[in-house]
Structure formats: C-alpha cells, structure tokens
Scaffold this motif. Structure first.
Motif, mmCIF file in Angstrom:
data_model
loop_
_atom_site.group_PDB
_atom_site.id
_atom_site.type_symbol
_atom_site.label_atom_id
_atom_site.label_comp_id
_atom_site.label_asym_id
_atom_site.label_seq_id
_atom_site.Cartn_x
_atom_site.Cartn_y
_atom_site.Cartn_z
ATOM 1 N N PRO A 88 -5.411 37.365 7.665
ATOM 2 C CA PRO A 88 -5.340 38.512 8.725
ATOM 3 C C PRO A 88 -3.964 39.850 7.910
ATOM 4 C CG PRO A 88 -5.402 36.705 10.012
ATOM 5 C CD PRO A 88 -5.194 36.013 8.846
ATOM 6 N N GLU A 89 -2.926 39.177 7.898
ATOM 7 C CA GLU A 89 -2.002 40.299 6.907
ATOM 8 C C GLU A 89 -2.159 40.767 6.062
ATOM 9 O OE1 GLU A 89 -1.058 36.125 7.052
ATOM 10 O OE2 GLU A 89 -1.428 36.794 8.868
ATOM 11 N N ASN A 90 -3.275 40.888 4.992
ATOM 12 C CA ASN A 90 -3.417 40.868 3.952
ATOM 13 C C ASN A 90 -4.828 41.623 3.851
ATOM 14 O OD1 ASN A 90 -4.607 38.594 2.865
ATOM 15 N ND2 ASN A 90 -3.286 37.757 1.696
ATOM 16 N N ALA A 91 -5.757 41.007 5.099
ATOM 17 C CA ALA A 91 -6.609 41.860 4.580
ATOM 18 C C ALA A 91 -7.508 43.438 4.423
ATOM 19 C CB ALA A 91 -7.441 41.074 6.142
ATOM 20 N N LYS A 92 -6.561 43.490 5.555
ATOM 21 C CA LYS A 92 -6.991 45.208 5.358
ATOM 22 C C LYS A 92 -6.066 46.200 4.227
ATOM 23 C CE LYS A 92 -5.341 49.343 8.412
ATOM 24 N NZ LYS A 92 -6.248 49.371 9.866
ATOM 25 N N SER A 93 -4.863 45.966 3.435
ATOM 26 C CA SER A 93 -4.936 46.101 2.204
ATOM 27 C C SER A 93 -5.840 45.772 0.935
ATOM 28 C CB SER A 93 -3.400 46.396 2.129
ATOM 29 O OG SER A 93 -2.536 44.901 1.312
ATOM 30 N N LEU A 94 -6.375 44.685 0.988
ATOM 31 C CA LEU A 94 -7.212 44.491 0.258
ATOM 32 C C LEU A 94 -8.651 45.442 0.167
ATOM 33 C CD1 LEU A 94 -7.357 40.360 0.368
ATOM 34 C CD2 LEU A 94 -6.942 41.776 -1.663
ATOM 35 N N MET A 95 -9.507 45.226 1.489
ATOM 36 C CA MET A 95 -10.889 45.332 1.771
ATOM 37 C C MET A 95 -10.500 47.222 1.769
ATOM 38 S SD MET A 95 -12.524 43.521 2.866
ATOM 39 C CE MET A 95 -11.453 42.416 1.609
ATOM 40 N N SER A 135 -9.898 30.699 7.848
ATOM 41 C CA SER A 135 -11.286 30.787 8.351
ATOM 42 C C SER A 135 -11.590 30.040 9.146
ATOM 43 C CB SER A 135 -12.922 31.068 7.701
ATOM 44 O OG SER A 135 -12.907 30.026 6.946
ATOM 45 N N LEU A 136 -11.070 28.873 9.120
ATOM 46 C CA LEU A 136 -11.267 27.325 10.035
ATOM 47 C C LEU A 136 -10.402 27.756 11.864
ATOM 48 C CD1 LEU A 136 -9.731 25.111 6.854
ATOM 49 C CD2 LEU A 136 -12.381 25.350 8.794
ATOM 50 N N ASP A 137 -10.018 28.934 11.434
ATOM 51 C CA ASP A 137 -8.972 28.801 12.525
ATOM 52 C C ASP A 137 -10.149 30.866 13.567
ATOM 53 O OD1 ASP A 137 -6.890 29.079 15.008
ATOM 54 O OD2 ASP A 137 -6.948 31.010 14.527
ATOM 55 N N PRO A 138 -10.700 30.203 14.929
ATOM 56 C CA PRO A 138 -12.037 31.067 15.094
ATOM 57 C C PRO A 138 -10.672 32.701 15.329
ATOM 58 C CG PRO A 138 -11.600 29.388 16.662
ATOM 59 C CD PRO A 138 -10.714 29.397 15.385
ATOM 60 N N LYS A 139 -9.064 32.429 16.085
ATOM 61 C CA LYS A 139 -8.982 33.868 15.651
ATOM 62 C C LYS A 139 -8.097 34.466 14.209
ATOM 63 C CE LYS A 139 -6.212 33.000 20.713
ATOM 64 N NZ LYS A 139 -5.866 31.745 20.309
ATOM 65 N N SER A 140 -7.759 33.526 13.799
ATOM 66 C CA SER A 140 -7.786 34.147 12.387
ATOM 67 C C SER A 140 -8.425 34.346 11.726
ATOM 68 C CB SER A 140 -7.013 33.172 11.790
ATOM 69 O OG SER A 140 -7.443 32.892 10.552
ATOM 70 N N PHE A 141 -9.794 34.217 11.834
ATOM 71 C CA PHE A 141 -11.095 34.761 10.873
ATOM 72 C C PHE A 141 -11.665 35.762 11.835
ATOM 73 C CE2 PHE A 141 -16.140 34.219 9.893
ATOM 74 C CZ PHE A 141 -15.383 34.678 8.077
ATOM 75 N N ALA A 142 -11.896 36.275 12.672
ATOM 76 C CA ALA A 142 -12.153 37.316 14.037
ATOM 77 C C ALA A 142 -11.068 38.439 13.573
ATOM 78 C CB ALA A 142 -11.996 37.226 15.039
ATOM 79 N N ALA A 143 -9.919 37.544 13.388
ATOM 80 C CA ALA A 143 -8.597 39.045 13.090
ATOM 81 C C ALA A 143 -9.113 39.820 11.799
ATOM 82 C CB ALA A 143 -7.088 38.964 12.899
ATOM 83 N N ILE A 144 -9.586 38.532 10.223
ATOM 84 C CA ILE A 144 -9.963 38.942 9.513
ATOM 85 C C ILE A 144 -11.354 39.786 9.223
ATOM 86 C CG2 ILE A 144 -10.930 38.379 7.075
ATOM 87 C CD1 ILE A 144 -8.846 36.342 6.980
ATOM 88 N N VAL A 145 -11.599 39.339 10.034
ATOM 89 C CA VAL A 145 -12.903 40.314 10.864
ATOM 90 C C VAL A 145 -13.290 42.019 10.694
ATOM 91 C CG1 VAL A 145 -15.824 40.544 11.800
ATOM 92 C CG2 VAL A 145 -14.902 38.593 10.586
ATOM 93 N N LYS A 146 -12.024 41.796 11.870
ATOM 94 C CA LYS A 146 -11.592 42.896 12.031
ATOM 95 C C LYS A 146 -10.625 43.961 11.882
ATOM 96 C CE LYS A 146 -12.282 41.428 16.851
ATOM 97 N NZ LYS A 146 -11.387 40.963 18.065
ATOM 98 N N TYR A 147 -10.099 43.348 10.250
ATOM 99 C CA TYR A 147 -8.853 44.032 9.674
ATOM 100 C C TYR A 147 -9.410 45.363 9.808
ATOM 101 C CZ TYR A 147 -13.281 45.938 6.730
ATOM 102 O OH TYR A 147 -13.968 46.849 5.993
#
Ligand code: PGA
Length: 250
Positions: A217-224, A238-250
C-alpha cells in the motif's frame, strides 16, 4: 487512450477454500464500485471454484497461477486451459519466476503455455524479470529481450490480443526491496520494445505491462503514477483484504 490498469493478486501457495471465502467477504465491500481499474485475484487451483462463486457479480476477475499446454492427456497433476475456462477463470499467470526457479520452467515452456492460454481465450499474464546477478552484471536488458522474444515466438498480433506482461525483477519478489518507479519504467520500455518487434507498434502501445515485486500500500501510488506502469502483480500484500484493497485504491 490511456491503458486501463490491472491490479492482480498472486496468492501463491496460500489460503484454502474457507480462507478464500473469508477473504472475499472482507475484500469485496472494500472495493465495491471501484471500476477505475481491472482487479484480478489468482488463488491456488483448489480455491478457484470458491473464489469464482464468491466473487460472482463483483468487479473482480479470477485467474489461475499456472496451466498445462495440452488440452488433455496423461499428465498427472496438471490442469488445462479448457478446465480453467470451464470452472470460470478468465486469467492465468504464466512463467512466474518461482515456476522457473523451483520447477525448471524455461522460456520455451512459457511460449507453449502462452499459446494454449490464448487459443482457449484466457487472458495470460506472462512474467519476465532478471535475477540479482544478472542486474549486477548489467544484463537486465538482454535477459528481458531473451525472455520476451522466446515467450512471444510465433504468435501473431491478432492471436496475442489479450496478452498482459508482468515485469517482476526476481530480487524484488518477497524481499521487501522494490524497484524504483524509474527503474521499473526503464524495464517496461524494453518489454514494450520487444512487444513492438513481435506484434507491431500499435499492439505494443496498448499492451498492459504490470510491475511486480514487493508492491505494498505504501509504494503503490508512486509506482502507479508512472506512465509506463500499467498495474501491479502483488504477492504477499494481496493476502490481506485490507492491504490489497488499499493497493487497488492507491
Ligand atoms: P511479492 O510477490 O509482492 O510478495 O513480492 C510478487 C509476485 O511474486 O508476483
């Protein structure tokens, strides 16, 4: 038109069917209505029916992590593209570095698997990427060129239609070390160049190239934010629903 990003989860050998059900129960409400990008979850084979049933009607597509290139036959322990389609899969990961490293999968095996997936109408996510020694020896571009040339061998642009590529530097997978957005972009340009050689410039311009390797979640925004990065292939986070959701919502 900008390329639509793909956020894909690679669960590897984690979670059983009941854990899969739990994941989707928590994950789906967190990302409902989020149709900016495509979302794909790739669980182990035995979890596929549960994932497909639980994610039905949502904006999450389900993929497998591997397939066999033959339609059927005496191949104990293997699963074909037709079987994946029948169960409701739409995507499949091909040539992940863990398959290359632990199961001796070559670039050429990746090529026949890619052909089988495309022929069946699955959306393949073909993984490429260099190991640390190759990067340190300045061989990254050579390695990416070789992996792409062999993976794309004798496939026409028309047949390659739904292809997605994931650039996953092996030294960044599961290590907590992420490629910088700039370094990933450079690699993506090499992959895009190879796709242009194999399938033509227009195809390459539309090809989605995902980055994978310790996406969080912490680096997704700058990569995207990078124009060259069309999404992410996410393992651990991606194994944790909150963490994968945070990545999806970068
Ligand atoms: P990671 O794995 O996010 O845990 O580094 C990525 C992958 O192997 O696809």
């Amino acid at each position: 038109m900008p390329r639509k990003k793909v956020l894909a989860a690679n669960w590897k050998m984690y979670k059983n069917p009941s854990q899969t059900r739990d994941f989707f129960r928590d994950f789906l409400p967190l990302i409902s209505g989020n149709d900016r990008d495509e979302i794909v979850v790739c669980p182990p084979y035995v979890d596929l029916p549960t994932a497909i049933e639980t994610a039905k009607g949502s904006n999450v597509a389900i993929g497998a992590q591997n397939l066999h290139w033959e339609k059927e036959g005496a191949f104990t322990g293997e699963i074909s593209a037709a079987m994946l389609l029948d169960v409701g899969c739409t995507h499949v990961i091909i040539g992940h570095s863990e398959r290359r490293q632990h199961f001796g999968e070559s670039d050429d095996v990746g090529n026949v698997k890619l052909k089988a997936a495309l022929e069946a109408g699955l959306t393949p996510i073909v993984c490429v990427g260099e190991v640390l020694e190759e990067r340190e020896a300045g061989l990254t571009e050579d390695v990416l060129r070789r992996q792409c040339t062999r993976a794309f061998y004798s496939i026409s642009a028309r047949k390659a239609g739904k292809l997605i590529v994931a650039y996953e530097p092996v030294w960044a997978i599961g290590t907590g070390k992420t490629a910088t957005p700039q370094l990933a972009s450079q690699a993506h340009l090499v992959v895009r160049g190879e796709a242009a050689k194999a399938f033509g410039k227009e195809f390459a311009d539309n090809l989605r190239i995902l980055y994978g390797g310790s996406v969080k979640p912490e680096n997704a925004k700058s990569l995207m934010a990078e124009e060259e990065i069309d999404g992410a292939l996410v393992g651990g986070a991606s194994l944790d629903p909150k963490s994968f959701a945070a990545i999806v919502k970068y």
